[in-house]
Design a protein around this motif. Structure first.
Motif, PDB file in Angstrom:
ATOM      1  N   VAL A  23      24.058 -86.634  41.991  1.00 54.08           N
ATOM      2  CA  VAL A  23      25.477 -86.996  41.982  1.00 54.08           C
ATOM      3  C   VAL A  23      26.233 -85.994  42.850  1.00 54.08           C
ATOM      4  CG1 VAL A  23      27.520 -87.293  40.539  1.00 54.08           C
ATOM      5  CG2 VAL A  23      25.283 -87.981  39.676  1.00 54.08           C
ATOM      6  N   PRO A  24      26.929 -86.478  43.863  1.00 51.62           N
ATOM      7  CA  PRO A  24      27.641 -85.553  44.755  1.00 51.62           C
ATOM      8  C   PRO A  24      28.880 -84.951  44.097  1.00 51.62           C
ATOM      9  CG  PRO A  24      28.099 -87.798  45.374  1.00 51.62           C
ATOM     10  CD  PRO A  24      27.086 -87.863  44.271  1.00 51.62           C
ATOM     11  N   GLU A  25      29.307 -83.834  44.621  1.00 55.04           N
ATOM     12  CA  GLU A  25      30.545 -83.204  44.151  1.00 55.04           C
ATOM     13  C   GLU A  25      31.721 -84.130  44.461  1.00 55.04           C
ATOM     14  OE1 GLU A  25      31.109 -80.167  42.637  1.00 55.04           O
ATOM     15  OE2 GLU A  25      28.933 -80.040  42.429  1.00 55.04           O
ATOM     16  N   PRO A  26      32.662 -84.258  43.534  1.00 58.75           N
ATOM     17  CA  PRO A  26      33.841 -85.098  43.815  1.00 58.75           C
ATOM     18  C   PRO A  26      34.584 -84.612  45.063  1.00 58.75           C
ATOM     19  CG  PRO A  26      33.735 -84.529  41.483  1.00 58.75           C
ATOM     20  CD  PRO A  26      32.682 -83.723  42.182  1.00 58.75           C
ATOM     21  N   GLY A  27      34.879 -85.546  45.948  1.00 58.76           N
ATOM     22  CA  GLY A  27      35.599 -85.231  47.166  1.00 58.76           C
ATOM     23  C   GLY A  27      34.747 -84.698  48.295  1.00 58.76           C
ATOM     24  N   SER A  28      33.443 -84.553  48.058  1.00 63.55           N
ATOM     25  CA  SER A  28      32.554 -84.019  49.090  1.00 63.55           C
ATOM     26  C   SER A  28      32.274 -85.079  50.159  1.00 63.55           C
ATOM     27  CB  SER A  28      31.234 -83.560  48.478  1.00 63.55           C
ATOM     28  OG  SER A  28      30.489 -84.672  48.008  1.00 63.55           O
ATOM     29  N   PHE A  29      31.764 -84.618  51.281  1.00 62.50           N
ATOM     30  CA  PHE A  29      31.414 -85.531  52.370  1.00 62.50           C
ATOM     31  C   PHE A  29      30.392 -86.555  51.897  1.00 62.50           C
ATOM     32  CE2 PHE A  29      28.768 -86.653  56.047  1.00 62.50           C
ATOM     33  CZ  PHE A  29      29.735 -87.218  56.861  1.00 62.50           C
ATOM     34  N   ASP A  30      29.385 -86.115  51.134  1.00 60.55           N
ATOM     35  CA  ASP A  30      28.357 -87.039  50.636  1.00 60.55           C
ATOM     36  C   ASP A  30      28.963 -88.129  49.757  1.00 60.55           C
ATOM     37  OD1 ASP A  30      26.271 -85.826  51.965  1.00 60.55           O
ATOM     38  OD2 ASP A  30      25.634 -84.623  50.241  1.00 60.55           O
ATOM     39  N   GLU A  31      29.899 -87.757  48.894  1.00 58.84           N
ATOM     40  CA  GLU A  31      30.523 -88.757  48.036  1.00 58.84           C
ATOM     41  C   GLU A  31      31.321 -89.760  48.858  1.00 58.84           C
ATOM     42  OE1 GLU A  31      32.935 -88.806  43.913  1.00 58.84           O
ATOM     43  OE2 GLU A  31      34.035 -87.949  45.610  1.00 58.84           O
ATOM     44  N   ILE A  32      32.054 -89.275  49.839  1.00 58.03           N
ATOM     45  CA  ILE A  32      32.849 -90.160  50.689  1.00 58.03           C
ATOM     46  C   ILE A  32      31.945 -91.137  51.440  1.00 58.03           C
ATOM     47  CG2 ILE A  32      34.352 -90.227  52.723  1.00 58.03           C
ATOM     48  CD1 ILE A  32      35.508 -87.518  51.652  1.00 58.03           C
ATOM     49  N   VAL A  33      30.839 -90.640  51.988  1.00 58.59           N
ATOM     50  CA  VAL A  33      29.907 -91.506  52.716  1.00 58.59           C
ATOM     51  C   VAL A  33      29.290 -92.528  51.774  1.00 58.59           C
ATOM     52  CG1 VAL A  33      27.703 -91.543  53.954  1.00 58.59           C
ATOM     53  CG2 VAL A  33      29.434 -89.846  54.545  1.00 58.59           C
ATOM     54  N   MET A  34      28.903 -92.097  50.576  1.00 59.41           N
ATOM     55  CA  MET A  34      28.320 -93.035  49.611  1.00 59.41           C
ATOM     56  C   MET A  34      29.326 -94.125  49.244  1.00 59.41           C
ATOM     57  SD  MET A  34      26.200 -90.761  46.915  1.00 59.41           S
ATOM     58  CE  MET A  34      24.799 -89.768  47.381  1.00 59.41           C
ATOM     59  N   LYS A  35      30.562 -93.730  48.971  1.00 61.48           N
ATOM     60  CA  LYS A  35      31.582 -94.701  48.570  1.00 61.48           C
ATOM     61  C   LYS A  35      31.846 -95.723  49.673  1.00 61.48           C
ATOM     62  CE  LYS A  35      34.361 -92.147  45.250  1.00 61.48           C
ATOM     63  NZ  LYS A  35      35.712 -91.615  44.959  1.00 61.48           N
ATOM     64  N   TRP A  36      32.094 -95.243  50.891  1.00 59.29           N
ATOM     65  CA  TRP A  36      32.464 -96.163  51.975  1.00 59.29           C
ATOM     66  C   TRP A  36      31.299 -97.023  52.430  1.00 59.29           C
ATOM     67  CZ3 TRP A  36      37.038 -97.855  53.224  1.00 59.29           C
ATOM     68  CH2 TRP A  36      38.144 -97.106  52.867  1.00 59.29           C
ATOM     69  N   SER A  37      30.094 -96.478  52.460  1.00 58.54           N
ATOM     70  CA  SER A  37      28.954 -97.296  52.891  1.00 58.54           C
ATOM     71  C   SER A  37      28.630 -98.357  51.842  1.00 58.54           C
ATOM     72  CB  SER A  37      27.733 -96.424  53.213  1.00 58.54           C
ATOM     73  OG  SER A  37      27.301 -95.703  52.074  1.00 58.54           O
ATOM     74  N   ALA A  38      28.709 -97.989  50.556  1.00 58.09           N
ATOM     75  CA  ALA A  38      28.459 -98.977  49.500  1.00 58.09           C
ATOM     76  C   ALA A  38      29.544-100.052  49.500  1.00 58.09           C
ATOM     77  CB  ALA A  38      28.399 -98.290  48.138  1.00 58.09           C
ATOM     78  N   ALA A  39      30.792 -99.651  49.715  1.00 61.79           N
ATOM     79  CA  ALA A  39      31.889-100.626  49.757  1.00 61.79           C
ATOM     80  C   ALA A  39      31.729-101.574  50.943  1.00 61.79           C
ATOM     81  CB  ALA A  39      33.233 -99.907  49.824  1.00 61.79           C
ATOM     82  N   ALA A  40      31.285-101.048  52.076  1.00 60.65           N
ATOM     83  CA  ALA A  40      31.080-101.892  53.255  1.00 60.65           C
ATOM     84  C   ALA A  40      29.974-102.914  53.001  1.00 60.65           C
ATOM     85  CB  ALA A  40      30.746-101.038  54.469  1.00 60.65           C
ATOM     86  N   MET A  41      28.890-102.485  52.380  1.00 60.01           N
ATOM     87  CA  MET A  41      27.801-103.415  52.059  1.00 60.01           C
ATOM     88  C   MET A  41      28.247-104.447  51.033  1.00 60.01           C
ATOM     89  SD  MET A  41      24.424-101.100  51.917  1.00 60.01           S
ATOM     90  CE  MET A  41      23.723-100.421  53.383  1.00 60.01           C
TER      91      MET A  41
END
Length: 87
Positions: free
Chosen positions: A57-75
């Motif tokens: 689980v990435p740190e809230p607000g981290s680059f990894d979390e942002i990438v996970m959120k946006w890539s999952a939302a795009a899919m």
């Protein structure tokens, strides 16, 4: 950005704020859903659950979390658009 939203003619600033709120909600929904399902051990294997299992689980607000959120939302958005068009 520097013009107050109450200023006459600044309708674009209010529209931009509404869009910003919608975009945040849209990108967080799949991520929060998968995180909740994983916490309940009721998740199905998916792109996002695989990333979280692999990387943790990435740190809230981290680059990894942002990438996970946006890539999952795009899919999710691409898949839902294709599914509704097919039906």
């Amino acid at each position: 950005r520097h013009i107050p939203t109450w200023f006459p003619g600044a309708t674009f600033a209010r529209v931009a704020e509404t869009f910003r709120e919608s975009a945040r909600a849209w990108n967080c929904q799949p991520y929060e859903f998968v995180r909740y399902q994983m916490s309940q051990n009721k998740h199905a294997p998916s792109y996002l659950s695989g990333l979280i299992e692999e990387k943790g689980v990435p740190e809230p607000g981290s680059f990894d979390e942002i990438v996970m959120k946006w890539s999952a939302a795009a899919m999710y958005g691409g898949g839902s658009d294709t599914a509704s068009t097919t039906l």
